[in-house]
Design an enzyme around this catalytic site. Structure first.
Site, short mmCIF file in Angstrom:
data_model
loop_
_atom_site.label_atom_id
_atom_site.label_comp_id
_atom_site.label_asym_id
_atom_site.label_seq_id
_atom_site.Cartn_x
_atom_site.Cartn_y
_atom_site.Cartn_z
N SER A 137 -5.62 7.13 -6.45
CA SER A 137 -5.58 5.35 -6.23
C SER A 137 -7.38 4.89 -7.18
CB SER A 137 -6.19 5.56 -5.20
OG SER A 137 -6.53 3.85 -4.95
N TYR A 150 -9.89 7.06 3.74
CA TYR A 150 -8.66 7.23 2.37
C TYR A 150 -9.63 7.34 1.25
CZ TYR A 150 -5.01 5.33 -0.55
OH TYR A 150 -4.37 5.40 -1.90
N1 LIG Z 1 0.95 1.01 -2.35
C1 LIG Z 1 0.08 0.77 -3.07
O1 LIG Z 1 -0.92 -0.08 -3.51
C2 LIG Z 1 -0.30 2.33 -3.44
C3 LIG Z 1 -2.58 2.01 -4.51
C4 LIG Z 1 -3.19 3.36 -4.94
C5 LIG Z 1 -2.56 4.99 -4.64
N2 LIG Z 1 -0.90 4.82 -3.39
C6 LIG Z 1 -0.51 6.16 -3.44
O2 LIG Z 1 1.05 5.45 -4.15
C7 LIG Z 1 1.38 6.72 -2.67
C8 LIG Z 1 2.84 6.34 -2.19
O3 LIG Z 1 2.52 4.88 -1.64
P1 LIG Z 1 3.82 4.30 -0.83
O4 LIG Z 1 2.13 3.27 -0.78
O5 LIG Z 1 4.48 4.55 -1.58
O6 LIG Z 1 3.58 4.60 0.86
P2 LIG Z 1 4.66 4.54 1.14
O7 LIG Z 1 4.14 4.14 2.34
O8 LIG Z 1 5.21 3.12 1.18
O9 LIG Z 1 6.01 5.65 1.15
C9 LIG Z 1 5.25 6.59 1.73
C10 LIG Z 1 6.08 8.18 1.42
O10 LIG Z 1 6.06 9.45 2.23
C11 LIG Z 1 6.41 9.71 3.00
N3 LIG Z 1 5.84 10.42 3.90
C12 LIG Z 1 4.94 9.92 4.85
N4 LIG Z 1 3.87 11.02 5.19
C13 LIG Z 1 4.73 12.36 4.69
C14 LIG Z 1 4.08 13.18 5.72
N5 LIG Z 1 3.12 14.07 6.12
N6 LIG Z 1 4.99 14.61 4.43
C15 LIG Z 1 5.52 13.91 4.00
N7 LIG Z 1 6.14 13.44 3.28
C16 LIG Z 1 5.64 11.83 3.96
C17 LIG Z 1 6.52 8.73 3.38
O11 LIG Z 1 8.27 8.59 4.95
C18 LIG Z 1 7.62 7.29 2.49
O12 LIG Z 1 8.97 8.14 2.21
C19 LIG Z 1 0.46 7.39 -2.35
O13 LIG Z 1 -0.18 8.48 -2.18
C20 LIG Z 1 -0.68 6.09 -2.19
O14 LIG Z 1 -1.95 6.75 -1.05
C21 LIG Z 1 -0.22 3.44 -2.86
#
Ligand SMILES: NC(=O)c1ccc[n+]([C@@H]2O[C@H](COP(=O)([O-])OP(=O)(O)OC[C@H]3O[C@@H](n4cnc5c(N)ncnc54)[C@H](O)[C@@H]3O)[C@@H](O)[C@H]2O)c1
Length: 254
Positions: A137, A150
């Site tokens: 991130s 986080y």
């Molecule tokens: N959305 C943002 O603004 C953002 C910004 C920076 C980084 N990220 C990173 O991107 C990645 C994806 O985030 P997102 O926003 O798509 O999240 P999201 O919550 O929309 O989707 C996350 C997915 O991971 C799955 N998941 C949750 N816990 C799990 C586990 N224990 N084992 C396996 N699968 C699991 C969920 O079922 C879901 O399908 C993450 O690593 C997040 O930290 C997101």
């Protein structure tokens, strides 16, 4: 078995992981969609030309080993691992963060990335080739208040990436990290709710606050992030390893 290159994507049922899976499929990959939400992963996998869904709680090292074995049984190789599964908790002053919240975030974001990577390394070493792409991130490069677990977990993913890049280059394996800014997903909805509660403001006001934090003035999309991951999985990125790629509208330099 398949003649396509093979990618294993964790947290692939929704959000950024789903966009990555769809983009890699469009680029010709066979894709293993692993997720704790197996129903959603199944429903999405059948929409792709050559994909399989695998039940995977990334906190469980046994699941990581089984998911790698099942991908190999189905496809015979694993060219790309995308450690995408991740979570956050609502924003809190650090003195109020519980042991359970700390474990929850570190277990998924840090240990989950470690377990899946450890499980795939022998396969990639035997292939003498592989790409590992870790979802960090902008908060894995730059701090922010009220989300200490986080931030700590994502800085740790950045460090893990660089350590593994140094260790695995001799085996032809590259390891890089991707650092999104703000992407409209369920995870970000939870962060917005948390900020709204912490500051006692409306959800719209919390959204405005985030937009003002982004120099380019807009959120990134799941497809923007997927395109960067697709580049790192492509031949064009064969000599890139140990690198951190921000895709954050400039947040990291604001
Ligand atoms: N959305 C943002 O603004 C953002 C910004 C920076 C980084 N990220 C990173 O991107 C990645 C994806 O985030 P997102 O926003 O798509 O999240 P999201 O919550 O929309 O989707 C996350 C997915 O991971 C799955 N998941 C949750 N816990 C799990 C586990 N224990 N084992 C396996 N699968 C699991 C969920 O079922 C879901 O399908 C993450 O690593 C997040 O930290 C997101």
């Amino acid at each position: 078995m398949t003649s396509r290159p093979v990618a294993l994507v964790t947290g692939a049922a929704k959000g950024i992981g789903l966009a990555i899976s769809r983009r890699l499929a469009a680029d010709g990959f066979a894709v293993a969609l692993s997720d704790i939400d197996i129903r959603e992963a199944e429903a999405r996998a059948v929409e792709l030309p050559d994909a399989v869904s695998l039940e995977h709680d990334v906190r469980n090292p046994g699941h990581a080993r089984r998911v790698v074995e099942e991908t190999l049984t189905r496809y015979g190789r694993i060219d790309v691992l995308v450690n995408n599964a991740g979570t956050n908790i609502h924003s809190h002053p650090t003195a109020e963060i519980t042991d359970e919240d700390l474990d929850f975030v570190l277990d998924i974001n840090l240990k989950g990335t470690f377990y899946s990577t450890r499980a795939v390394i022998p396969t990639m070493q035997a292939q003498k080739a592989g790409r590992i792409i870790n979802m960090s991130s902008v908060l894995g490069l730059k701090p922010a208040p009220y989300v200490a677990p986080y931030v700590a977990s994502k800085f740790a993913v950045t460090g893990l990436t660089q350590s593994l890049a140094a260790e695995l280059a001799k085996d032809g394996i590259t390891v890089n990290s991707v650092h999104p800014g703000i992407v409209a997903t369920e995870l970000h909805d939870r962060v917005t709710e948390g900020l709204s509660r912490l500051r006692g403001v409306s959800l719209d006001a919390a959204t405005d606050y985030f937009e003002k934090e982004i120099p380019l003035g807009r959120y990134q999309t799941v497809d923007d992030v997927a395109a960067l991951v697709a580049f790192l999985a492509s031949d064009a990125a064969k000599d890139i390893t140990g690198s951190s790629f921000k895709i954050d509208g400039g947040m990291g330099v604001a």
